[in-house]
Write a protein that holds these residues in place. Structure first.
Motif, short mmCIF file in Angstrom:
data_model
loop_
_atom_site.label_atom_id
_atom_site.label_comp_id
_atom_site.label_asym_id
_atom_site.label_seq_id
_atom_site.Cartn_x
_atom_site.Cartn_y
_atom_site.Cartn_z
N ILE A 289 0.89 -1.18 0.05
CA ILE A 289 0.12 -0.04 0.04
C ILE A 289 0.84 1.11 0.00
CG2 ILE A 289 -1.68 1.28 1.24
CD1 ILE A 289 -3.11 -1.13 2.35
N ASN A 290 2.04 1.39 0.89
CA ASN A 290 2.75 2.35 0.89
C ASN A 290 3.51 2.52 -0.62
OD1 ASN A 290 3.12 3.70 3.12
ND2 ASN A 290 4.01 2.09 4.25
N ALA A 291 3.97 1.61 -1.07
CA ALA A 291 4.53 1.69 -2.53
C ALA A 291 3.46 2.51 -3.25
CB ALA A 291 5.00 0.47 -2.99
N ILE A 292 2.35 1.80 -3.52
CA ILE A 292 1.36 2.35 -4.21
C ILE A 292 1.06 3.83 -4.08
CG2 ILE A 292 -1.16 2.35 -5.03
CD1 ILE A 292 -0.76 -0.88 -4.55
N LEU A 293 0.86 4.12 -2.90
CA LEU A 293 0.62 5.51 -2.18
C LEU A 293 1.78 6.54 -2.67
CD1 LEU A 293 -1.05 5.33 1.30
CD2 LEU A 293 -2.10 5.92 -0.81
N GLN A 294 3.12 6.04 -2.45
CA GLN A 294 4.16 6.67 -2.98
C GLN A 294 4.26 7.18 -4.38
OE1 GLN A 294 7.83 5.36 -1.05
NE2 GLN A 294 7.16 5.92 1.00
N ARG A 295 3.90 6.02 -5.04
CA ARG A 295 4.06 6.05 -6.57
C ARG A 295 2.80 7.07 -6.93
NH1 ARG A 295 6.41 5.43 -11.38
NH2 ARG A 295 4.99 4.74 -13.13
N ASN A 296 1.56 7.13 -6.31
CA ASN A 296 0.54 8.01 -6.70
C ASN A 296 0.92 9.47 -6.69
OD1 ASN A 296 -0.88 5.76 -7.70
ND2 ASN A 296 -2.46 6.02 -6.38
N LEU A 297 1.59 9.53 -5.30
CA LEU A 297 2.07 10.89 -4.97
C LEU A 297 3.13 11.58 -6.03
CD1 LEU A 297 1.23 13.21 -2.81
CD2 LEU A 297 3.29 12.01 -1.60
N LYS A 298 3.90 10.69 -6.23
CA LYS A 298 5.03 11.13 -7.11
C LYS A 298 4.47 11.53 -8.48
CE LYS A 298 9.38 9.62 -8.73
NZ LYS A 298 10.32 8.09 -8.66
N LEU A 299 3.60 10.52 -8.79
CA LEU A 299 2.81 10.91 -10.15
C LEU A 299 1.96 12.22 -10.44
CD1 LEU A 299 1.61 7.35 -11.72
CD2 LEU A 299 3.72 8.64 -12.01
N GLU A 300 1.32 12.38 -9.13
CA GLU A 300 0.60 13.64 -9.05
C GLU A 300 1.54 14.98 -8.95
OE1 GLU A 300 -1.87 14.05 -5.23
OE2 GLU A 300 -1.87 16.23 -5.69
N ILE A 301 2.58 14.80 -8.52
CA ILE A 301 3.73 15.65 -8.43
C ILE A 301 4.28 16.06 -9.86
CG2 ILE A 301 5.76 16.56 -7.51
CD1 ILE A 301 5.09 15.38 -5.00
N LEU B 259 2.67 15.12 -12.59
CA LEU B 259 1.53 15.64 -13.43
C LEU B 259 1.37 17.18 -13.48
CD1 LEU B 259 -1.79 13.24 -13.06
CD2 LEU B 259 -0.47 13.94 -15.20
N ARG B 260 1.65 17.67 -12.00
CA ARG B 260 1.39 19.11 -11.78
C ARG B 260 2.25 19.85 -12.52
NH1 ARG B 260 -2.42 20.28 -8.28
NH2 ARG B 260 -3.01 18.92 -6.84
N LYS B 261 3.55 19.43 -12.72
CA LYS B 261 4.52 20.02 -13.36
C LYS B 261 4.76 19.70 -14.73
CE LYS B 261 7.99 18.72 -11.03
NZ LYS B 261 9.50 18.62 -10.59
N ALA B 262 3.86 18.75 -15.18
CA ALA B 262 4.15 18.15 -16.73
C ALA B 262 3.75 19.46 -17.82
CB ALA B 262 3.11 17.09 -17.12
#
Ligand code: C2E
Ligand code: CA
Ligand code: CA
Length: 279
Positions: free
Chosen positions: A16-28, A30-33
């Protein structure tokens, strides 16, 4: 046994942690894309059965992140929806896809439809109608050149709003397809409630039509119903000749899938599907 249980629990937590971290990373990320640099559209052709003529194209979003490489829509669309980033991203998709169909239909004297995926979040956004209107005006395209694919998994609570927005889209002259049909909620009720132009069978609902009589009969029944309602049917995710033959036998109107062509970049699509005059 206790120990195994505990280890499992720890393992589960780590996952779960890995998924959450991955999602958080992708969100960051995405915001910068930067849209025009990191995102692109691939195009997959849609054909009519049985003559195999090209009738439409589905635009599919691709994200090539400098930091993470290519990230599939199955990973980032849900994050974009949860964070509302789907609003600017969806607007980018809309403009890019409309610009492309304007270019192709004008250059090659065709009247192909561009299928654009829109998520419920976008539909519910108050400026959605205006956004589409200004895009088609800007690129000077007839609304008939555009089809919006709306996924079937609409919760009943949202049904009324979706009905209204679907009506708005169709009033503009843009057609609406119900995507992923056969996987979601109360499919048949949706058919009665919403004014749609086309049913798109999900890959799941046609995966086994060759060997599973039950699956085949369901597709047959829905095609009968669609004919009665005077709406079109398209099957997606068609991968084999045998599936193609069954769909043809059942009277499905259109087809899309790896069996005929995979999604591809614009340049390649143009090379394969539009014959360029020889220099
Ligand atoms: P979808 O709308 O159901 O799109 C069909 C998916 O199936 C696409 O995956 C396509 O590449 C893939 N596909 C097509 N033919 C075949 C086949 O014969 N076999 C197999 N196994 N797959 C096939 P993709 O491009 O990864 O997109 C996944 C989902 O992401 C889409 O499912 C759609 O829900 C969403 N999506 C893609 N682009 C956009 C977009 O611009 N906006 C929104 N809101 N969602 C998008
Ligand atoms: Ca779709
Ligand atoms: Ca689908």
């Amino acid at each position: 046994a206790k120990k195994i249980g505990f280890n499992k629990y720890v393992f589960f937590n780590e996952q779960i942690n890995a998924i959450l971290q991955r999602n958080l990373k992708l969100e960051i990320l995405l915001r910068k894309a930067i849209y025009d640099k990191e995102f692109s559209l691939h195009y997959q052709p849609q054909f009519s059965i049985p003559d195999n003529s090209l009738i439409g194209i589905e635009a599919l979003l691709r994200w090539n992140s400098p930091a993470e490489g290519s990230i599939p829509p199955s990973e980032f669309i849900s994050i974009a929806e949860e964070t509302d980033l789907i609003i600017p991203l969806g607007e980018w998709v809309m403009n890019r896809a409309i610009r492309q169909i304007a270019e192709w239909n004008n250059r090659y004297q065709t009247t192909l439809k561009m299928g654009i995926n829109v998520s419920i979040k976008q539909l519910n956004h108050k400026e959605f109608g205006e956004m589409i209107k200004s895009a088609i005006k800007f690129y000077a395209v007839p609304p008939e050149w555009i089809d919006m694919e709306i996924t079937e998994s609409i919760a009943i609570e949202d049904a009324y709003d979706i009905h209204e927005i679907t009506k708005t889209i169709r009033d503009i002259g843009i057609s609406v397809s119900i995507d992923d049909f056969g996987t979601g909620y109360s499919s048949l009720n949706h058919l009665k409630m919403f004014p749609f132009d086309r049913i798109k069978f999900s890959k799941l609902s046609i995966d086994h039509i060759v060997n599973d009589e039950f699956d085949k009969e369901i597709v047959r029944s829905i095609i009968v119903l669609a004919n009665f309602m005077k709406i079109k049917t398209i099957a997606e995710g068609v991968e084999t000749a045998a599936q193609y033959d069954v769909l043809k036998e059942l009277g499905c109107d259109q087809i899309q899938g790896y069996y005929l062509a995979k999604p591809m970049p614009a340049k390649e699509f143009e090379k394969v599907f539009f014959s360029l005059p020889q220099q």
